[in-house]
Design an enzyme around this catalytic site. Structure first.
Site, short mmCIF file in Angstrom:
data_model
loop_
_atom_site.label_atom_id
_atom_site.label_comp_id
_atom_site.label_asym_id
_atom_site.label_seq_id
_atom_site.Cartn_x
_atom_site.Cartn_y
_atom_site.Cartn_z
N HIS A 67 0.82 -1.22 0.00
CA HIS A 67 0.00 0.00 0.00
C HIS A 67 0.86 1.27 0.00
O HIS A 67 0.48 2.28 0.58
CB HIS A 67 -0.96 0.01 1.20
CG HIS A 67 -1.94 -1.12 1.19
ND1 HIS A 67 -3.12 -1.07 0.47
CD2 HIS A 67 -1.92 -2.32 1.80
CE1 HIS A 67 -3.78 -2.20 0.64
NE2 HIS A 67 -3.08 -2.98 1.43
N ASN A 140 -10.27 -3.06 1.83
CA ASN A 140 -9.92 -2.98 0.42
C ASN A 140 -11.16 -2.69 -0.41
O ASN A 140 -12.26 -2.57 0.12
CB ASN A 140 -9.30 -4.31 -0.05
CG ASN A 140 -7.86 -4.50 0.41
OD1 ASN A 140 -7.08 -3.56 0.46
ND2 ASN A 140 -7.51 -5.73 0.75
#
Length: 496
Positions: A67, A140
């Site tokens: 990320h 997510n």
């Protein structure tokens, strides 16, 4: 001339006026280094020069291992339905109640300088600045994940990152791992379908993905899953569109979000939850804590509980996006973890990652610290500690009026039994790694199936070994015979 100022952490900092060093001394010349005579060597006594170079060398912190590439915005969460019978969390206590939020979007596998429009899951990390402390919901844009146990996470991510010999992502590594991990079949079907490349952060859903616990004021426990449904509508890019933008405009998603908010087009999401009474979990037809599975809506219909709006851009990307720190261990009273083994690992890993990246006092930074309450701990010192506790005692218990424990746990107890050991999750009647992947495939239109097959085949065809390719294809064959047959033919055509 009137000086302009900005307030940072309670400190007023001038933005005009004389240039100074970090210690506040005025800088006489910011264009020329101090030298031994005209044209001579630079002197070590030029502290303004040394300070600038030393600071510049340290302007970056270690990027997130996953990320790393992200964008964020502030907003508000508004409660639209009464859920007090399910949770005692105060920020969910009444219809109309608003809570400030910060949401960070991200890709997963790429580094900080990678492109936005690649085929990859998107992180959806949401911080609620509640009056009982910060609550972080780290999810997510997909409701499932590739693996179900955190012990496999470092291995999985290593396959997505650069190979230690070639220095590039290798199809062999990716498909070798996925082929040997049938549990990944459901998420891989999501990833290589149309939603694998969102058209923007505004046009995708978000999910808490994990199962979480809610506890009401009476002590009753429920299991929940969070859904954030985009009110802008789902829009996606094809592989060709994503590839083109990755080369022409690698910052596309980041800029799209920022400019939409600047225009006053504030993106919103309708927030829903699925709720399962705690006593139904043990006998549910599959393991409800398995991150590779969704709860069918016919079993637990989503209930609308709120609205999320993003309405303010960060002023400084590094300070507020790069240094933002999220941890799924940041709960508030009435919300807690479940036995989900991926979640259990993340309860430690996320906080530890930020302690390494940003420092032990990362939660003191403005973007991370509570806003509707004040953190009141005995944690002291360490890198970048600002002395905020003054003369107060640094131990507990004490008789000097320091903070005291409440005696009330944030969430309800979970019953456990049996021997310690490296156990697989308990099997339920319909636990299977392929059923939901097959269901997802059969839900797709013919055009969606064609794009899915083309996306998968284009990647699998790059694998150098036939046995790795065949094992990967076989997982999709077990999900649906047509799925596997069409994929096998497509790969063979590409591999000649």
């Amino acid at each position: 001339m009137t000086e302009a100022h900005v307030s940072v952490q309670g400190e007023t900092i001038p933005t005009t006026g004389p240039l100074t060093t970090e210690s506040g001394a005025p800088v006489a010349d910011n264009q020329n280094s101090e030298t031994a005579g005209v044209g001579g060597p630079v002197l070590i006594q030029d502290q303004s020069l040394l300070e600038k170079l030393a600071h510049f060398n340290r302007e970056r912190i270690p990027e997130r291992v996953v990320h790393a590439r992200g964008a964020g915005a502030y907003g508000t969460f508004t409660v639209t339905a009464d859920v007090s019978r399910y949770t005692r969390a105060k920020f969910l206590s009444q219809v109309g109640k608003q809570t400030e939020t910060f949401l960070r979007f991200s890709t997963v596998a790429g580094n900080l300088g990678s492109a936005d429009t690649v085929r990859d899951p998107r992180g959806f990390a949401l911080k609620f600045y509640t009056e009982e402390g910060n609550y972080d919901l780290v999810g997510n844009n997909t409701p499932v994940f590739f693996i179900k146990d955190a012990i496999k996470f470092p291995d999985f991510i290593h396959t997505q990152k650069r190979d230690p010999y070639t220095g590039s992502q290798e199809a062999d590594n990716v498909w070798d791992f996925w082929g040997l991990s049938p549990e990944a079949t459901h998420q891989v079907t999501w990833l290589f379908g149309d939603r694998g490349i969102p058209a923007s952060y505004r046009h995708m859903n978000g999910y808490g993905s994990h199962t979480f616990q809610w506890q009401n004021a009476a002590g009753e426990v429920f299991w929940v899953k969070y859904h954030f449904k985009t009110d802008q509508g789902i829009k996606n890019f094809t592989q060709a569109e994503g590839n083109r933008l990755a080369g022409e405009d690698p910052d596309f998603h980041q800029r799209d979000l920022r400019e939409a908010i600047e225009r006053g087009e504030f993106p919103t999401w309708t927030v829903q939850v699925q709720i399962m009474p705690a006593d139904e979990a043990a006998h549910y037809r599959f393991n409800p804590f398995d991150l590779t599975r969704v709860w069918p809506h016919e079993d637990y219909p989503p209930i609308e509980i709120g609205k999320l709006e993003l309405n303010r851009n960060p002023d400084n990307v590094f300070a507020e996006v790069e240094q933002s720190a999220f941890s799924p261990a940041h709960f508030v009273p009435g919300i807690g973890p479940s036995p989900d083994k991926m979640l259990q690992g993340r309860l430690f890993a996320y906080g530890d990652a930020h302690r390494y990246r940003v420092g032990i006092n990362a939660d003191h930074l403005p973007v991370n610290r509570p806003r509707a309450t004040v953190a009141n701990t005995y944690g002291r010192d360490g890198y970048a500690y600002d002395g905020r506790h003054g003369r107060s005692k640094n131990y507990e218990p004490n008789s000097f009026g320091g903070p005291k424990e409440t005696g009330r746990p944030l969430w309800g107890a979970t019953s456990v039994a049996g021997d310690t050991g490296n156990h697989a999750a308990p099997l339920h009647a319909e636990d299977d790694d392929f059923v939901q992947a097959g269901n997802l495939y059969r839900l797709m239109s013919e055009e969606e199936k064609e794009r899915l097959i083309a996306n998968l085949a284009g990647f699998i065809a790059k694998v150098s070994r036939d046995d790795i390719a065949e094992r990967a294809i076989n997982n999709f064959r077990q999900a649906d015979s047509d799925y596997g047959k069409r994929l096998e033919a497509a790969v063979q055509a590409l591999r000649g």
